[in-house]
Motif scaffolding. Structure first.
Motif, PDB file in Angstrom:
ATOM      1  N   CYS A   1     -46.354  34.023   1.464  1.00 48.90           N
ATOM      2  CA  CYS A   1     -46.376  33.329   2.756  1.00 48.90           C
ATOM      3  C   CYS A   1     -47.805  32.936   3.086  1.00 48.90           C
ATOM      4  O   CYS A   1     -48.752  33.450   2.505  1.00 48.90           O
ATOM      5  CB  CYS A   1     -45.755  34.181   3.851  1.00 48.90           C
ATOM      6  N   PHE A   2     -47.934  32.007   4.018  1.00 50.59           N
ATOM      7  CA  PHE A   2     -49.238  31.512   4.444  1.00 50.59           C
ATOM      8  C   PHE A   2     -49.293  31.659   5.950  1.00 50.59           C
ATOM      9  O   PHE A   2     -48.275  31.557   6.635  1.00 50.59           O
ATOM     10  CB  PHE A   2     -49.394  30.041   4.051  1.00 50.59           C
ATOM     11  N   SER A   3     -50.494  31.887   6.482  1.00 47.09           N
ATOM     12  CA  SER A   3     -50.584  32.075   7.937  1.00 47.09           C
ATOM     13  C   SER A   3     -51.723  31.263   8.532  1.00 47.09           C
ATOM     14  O   SER A   3     -52.712  30.965   7.861  1.00 47.09           O
ATOM     15  CB  SER A   3     -50.784  33.549   8.260  1.00 47.09           C
ATOM     16  N   ARG A   4     -51.549  30.930   9.801  1.00 49.66           N
ATOM     17  CA  ARG A   4     -52.579  30.249  10.568  1.00 49.66           C
ATOM     18  C   ARG A   4     -52.282  30.519  12.029  1.00 49.66           C
ATOM     19  O   ARG A   4     -51.149  30.369  12.482  1.00 49.66           O
ATOM     20  CB  ARG A   4     -52.563  28.752  10.271  1.00 49.66           C
ATOM     21  N   ALA A   5     -53.301  30.954  12.747  1.00 55.02           N
ATOM     22  CA  ALA A   5     -53.209  31.212  14.192  1.00 55.02           C
ATOM     23  C   ALA A   5     -52.056  32.148  14.540  1.00 55.02           C
ATOM     24  O   ALA A   5     -51.324  31.932  15.499  1.00 55.02           O
ATOM     25  CB  ALA A   5     -53.097  29.901  14.962  1.00 55.02           C
ATOM     26  N   GLY A   6     -51.855  33.173  13.729  1.00 53.36           N
ATOM     27  CA  GLY A   6     -50.842  34.184  14.030  1.00 53.36           C
ATOM     28  C   GLY A   6     -49.427  33.823  13.629  1.00 53.36           C
ATOM     29  O   GLY A   6     -48.519  34.637  13.792  1.00 53.36           O
ATOM     30  N   SER A   7     -49.201  32.637  13.112  1.00 51.79           N
ATOM     31  CA  SER A   7     -47.861  32.237  12.671  1.00 51.79           C
ATOM     32  C   SER A   7     -47.792  32.286  11.154  1.00 51.79           C
ATOM     33  O   SER A   7     -48.792  32.082  10.459  1.00 51.79           O
ATOM     34  CB  SER A   7     -47.534  30.830  13.144  1.00 51.79           C
ATOM     35  N   VAL A   8     -46.583  32.506  10.651  1.00 47.22           N
ATOM     36  CA  VAL A   8     -46.364  32.625   9.209  1.00 47.22           C
ATOM     37  C   VAL A   8     -45.526  31.432   8.745  1.00 47.22           C
ATOM     38  O   VAL A   8     -44.586  31.027   9.422  1.00 47.22           O
ATOM     39  CB  VAL A   8     -45.628  33.956   8.890  1.00 47.22           C
ATOM     40  N   TYR A   9     -45.883  30.880   7.570  1.00 44.14           N
ATOM     41  CA  TYR A   9     -45.228  29.684   7.056  1.00 44.14           C
ATOM     42  C   TYR A   9     -44.916  29.842   5.566  1.00 44.14           C
ATOM     43  O   TYR A   9     -45.624  30.547   4.846  1.00 44.14           O
ATOM     44  CB  TYR A   9     -46.146  28.455   7.202  1.00 44.14           C
ATOM     45  N   CYS A  10     -43.890  29.098   5.124  1.00 46.86           N
ATOM     46  CA  CYS A  10     -43.671  28.962   3.689  1.00 46.86           C
ATOM     47  C   CYS A  10     -44.733  27.999   3.172  1.00 46.86           C
ATOM     48  O   CYS A  10     -45.377  27.285   3.947  1.00 46.86           O
ATOM     49  CB  CYS A  10     -42.259  28.453   3.386  1.00 46.86           C
ATOM     50  N   LYS A  11     -44.924  27.958   1.868  1.00 43.64           N
ATOM     51  CA  LYS A  11     -45.960  27.121   1.276  1.00 43.64           C
ATOM     52  C   LYS A  11     -45.778  25.644   1.645  1.00 43.64           C
ATOM     53  O   LYS A  11     -46.719  24.964   2.035  1.00 43.64           O
ATOM     54  CB  LYS A  11     -45.934  27.289  -0.251  1.00 43.64           C
ATOM     55  N   GLU A  12     -44.549  25.156   1.539  1.00 45.84           N
ATOM     56  CA  GLU A  12     -44.248  23.746   1.810  1.00 45.84           C
ATOM     57  C   GLU A  12     -44.635  23.366   3.246  1.00 45.84           C
ATOM     58  O   GLU A  12     -45.334  22.382   3.480  1.00 45.84           O
ATOM     59  CB  GLU A  12     -42.753  23.499   1.577  1.00 45.84           C
ATOM     60  N   ASP A  13     -44.186  24.151   4.220  1.00 50.55           N
ATOM     61  CA  ASP A  13     -44.462  23.829   5.628  1.00 50.55           C
ATOM     62  C   ASP A  13     -45.933  24.024   5.985  1.00 50.55           C
ATOM     63  O   ASP A  13     -46.476  23.293   6.802  1.00 50.55           O
ATOM     64  CB  ASP A  13     -43.570  24.653   6.548  1.00 50.55           C
ATOM     65  N   PHE A  14     -46.570  25.016   5.373  1.00 46.59           N
ATOM     66  CA  PHE A  14     -47.996  25.232   5.644  1.00 46.59           C
ATOM     67  C   PHE A  14     -48.809  23.999   5.253  1.00 46.59           C
ATOM     68  O   PHE A  14     -49.637  23.517   6.021  1.00 46.59           O
ATOM     69  CB  PHE A  14     -48.507  26.459   4.891  1.00 46.59           C
ATOM     70  N   PHE A  15     -48.548  23.454   4.059  1.00 49.87           N
ATOM     71  CA  PHE A  15     -49.322  22.298   3.615  1.00 49.87           C
ATOM     72  C   PHE A  15     -48.916  21.021   4.342  1.00 49.87           C
ATOM     73  O   PHE A  15     -49.734  20.121   4.546  1.00 49.87           O
ATOM     74  CB  PHE A  15     -49.242  22.144   2.098  1.00 49.87           C
ATOM     75  N   LYS A  16     -47.668  20.919   4.770  1.00 54.65           N
ATOM     76  CA  LYS A  16     -47.267  19.759   5.587  1.00 54.65           C
ATOM     77  C   LYS A  16     -48.027  19.749   6.902  1.00 54.65           C
ATOM     78  O   LYS A  16     -48.443  18.719   7.401  1.00 54.65           O
ATOM     79  CB  LYS A  16     -45.764  19.800   5.885  1.00 54.65           C
ATOM     80  N   ARG A  17     -48.169  20.941   7.473  1.00 55.48           N
ATOM     81  CA  ARG A  17     -48.787  21.058   8.786  1.00 55.48           C
ATOM     82  C   ARG A  17     -50.311  21.050   8.733  1.00 55.48           C
ATOM     83  O   ARG A  17     -50.972  20.402   9.543  1.00 55.48           O
ATOM     84  CB  ARG A  17     -48.296  22.347   9.437  1.00 55.48           C
ATOM     85  N   PHE A  18     -50.886  21.775   7.772  1.00 55.86           N
ATOM     86  CA  PHE A  18     -52.338  21.967   7.769  1.00 55.86           C
ATOM     87  C   PHE A  18     -53.057  21.361   6.567  1.00 55.86           C
ATOM     88  O   PHE A  18     -54.275  21.340   6.524  1.00 55.86           O
ATOM     89  CB  PHE A  18     -52.665  23.470   7.823  1.00 55.86           C
ATOM     90  N   GLY A  19     -52.332  20.839   5.608  1.00 50.17           N
ATOM     91  CA  GLY A  19     -52.947  20.292   4.401  1.00 50.17           C
ATOM     92  C   GLY A  19     -53.375  18.847   4.578  1.00 50.17           C
ATOM     93  O   GLY A  19     -53.449  18.319   5.690  1.00 50.17           O
ATOM     94  N   THR A  20     -53.624  18.198   3.466  1.00 54.50           N
ATOM     95  CA  THR A  20     -54.039  16.797   3.462  1.00 54.50           C
ATOM     96  C   THR A  20     -52.934  15.930   4.060  1.00 54.50           C
ATOM     97  O   THR A  20     -51.768  16.114   3.769  1.00 54.50           O
ATOM     98  CB  THR A  20     -54.320  16.347   2.010  1.00 54.50           C
ATOM     99  N   LYS A  21     -53.331  14.967   4.881  1.00 50.63           N
ATOM    100  CA  LYS A  21     -52.366  14.049   5.510  1.00 50.63           C
ATOM    101  C   LYS A  21     -52.445  12.682   4.837  1.00 50.63           C
ATOM    102  O   LYS A  21     -53.514  12.221   4.455  1.00 50.63           O
ATOM    103  CB  LYS A  21     -52.683  13.877   6.993  1.00 50.63           C
ATOM    104  N   CYS A  22     -51.306  12.033   4.725  1.00 52.83           N
ATOM    105  CA  CYS A  22     -51.236  10.676   4.182  1.00 52.83           C
ATOM    106  C   CYS A  22     -51.874   9.721   5.195  1.00 52.83           C
ATOM    107  O   CYS A  22     -51.570   9.776   6.387  1.00 52.83           O
ATOM    108  CB  CYS A  22     -49.779  10.288   3.935  1.00 52.83           C
ATOM    109  N   THR A  23     -52.743   8.855   4.723  1.00 50.41           N
ATOM    110  CA  THR A  23     -53.434   7.908   5.603  1.00 50.41           C
ATOM    111  C   THR A  23     -52.447   6.952   6.268  1.00 50.41           C
ATOM    112  O   THR A  23     -52.614   6.593   7.431  1.00 50.41           O
ATOM    113  CB  THR A  23     -54.473   7.107   4.793  1.00 50.41           C
ATOM    114  N   ALA A  24     -51.397   6.563   5.552  1.00 48.27           N
ATOM    115  CA  ALA A  24     -50.454   5.573   6.089  1.00 48.27           C
ATOM    116  C   ALA A  24     -49.495   6.169   7.110  1.00 48.27           C
ATOM    117  O   ALA A  24     -49.328   5.637   8.197  1.00 48.27           O
ATOM    118  CB  ALA A  24     -49.678   4.919   4.950  1.00 48.27           C
TER     119      ALA A  24
END
Length: 164
Positions: free
Chosen positions: A29-52
């Motif tokens: 699992c991955f965490s940020r600001a006290g919340s826990v995420y699966c790998k997919e959702d963590f990177f959707k939320r906090f990872g690289t964003k598509c410019t378009a």
């Protein structure tokens, strides 16, 4: 059956779930600001964003890059014709990260050039020229062609300007 320790807290195995998709988390699992995420959702939320589309890009997904901008494969497309751009295609990258294929860029550029060429320069009329035109049009609101030609030669203004 199992007690898991995540973020210095203890969890029942059935209670440790992704904050976004609610999927039960077992091995990683991955965490940020006290919340826990699966790998997919963590990177959707906090990872690289598509410019378009501004959506997150999971680390497993194939991307396209243009300078410092990153895109999903399907988002790497011309904003005018929506054609997906492939490796080797020539395109123009706008300052805001939008993409335009070479054909559409050149068509737009030709249209801009022809419109710019069609514009006439502004005409500046002196006070003396204006007075001459006012007097002529006061006498006849619709002067004949020979009168307009005479006004044009007297004032030094183009026939088009005298007519307007």
């Amino acid at each position: 059956k199992f007690i898991l320790k995540v973020l210095d807290r203890h969890w029942h195995s059935s209670c440790l779930k992704c904050a976004d998709c609610q999927m039960q988390l077992a091995d990683r699992c991955f965490s940020r600001a006290g919340s826990v995420y699966c790998k997919e959702d963590f990177f959707k939320r906090f990872g690289t964003k598509c410019t378009a589309c501004q959506q997150g890009i999971p680390p497993t997904q194939v991307v396209r890059k243009a300078q410092d901008f990153v895109y999903h494969l399907h988002c790497f497309a011309c904003i005018i014709c929506s054609r997906q751009l492939a490796t080797g295609d020539e395109f123009y990258l706008m300052e805001d990260g939008r993409l335009v294929c070479k054909e559409d860029y050149e068509t737009a550029k030709q249209n801009d050039d022809s419109e710019a060429g069609a514009k006439r320069p502004r005409t500046t009329i002196t006070a003396k020229q204006l007075e001459t035109l006012k007097n002529a049009y006061k006498n006849s609101p619709k002067p004949a062609r020979h009168v307009r030609e005479q006004l044009s030669s007297e004032t030094g203004l183009d026939m088009r300007v005298v007519q307007v």
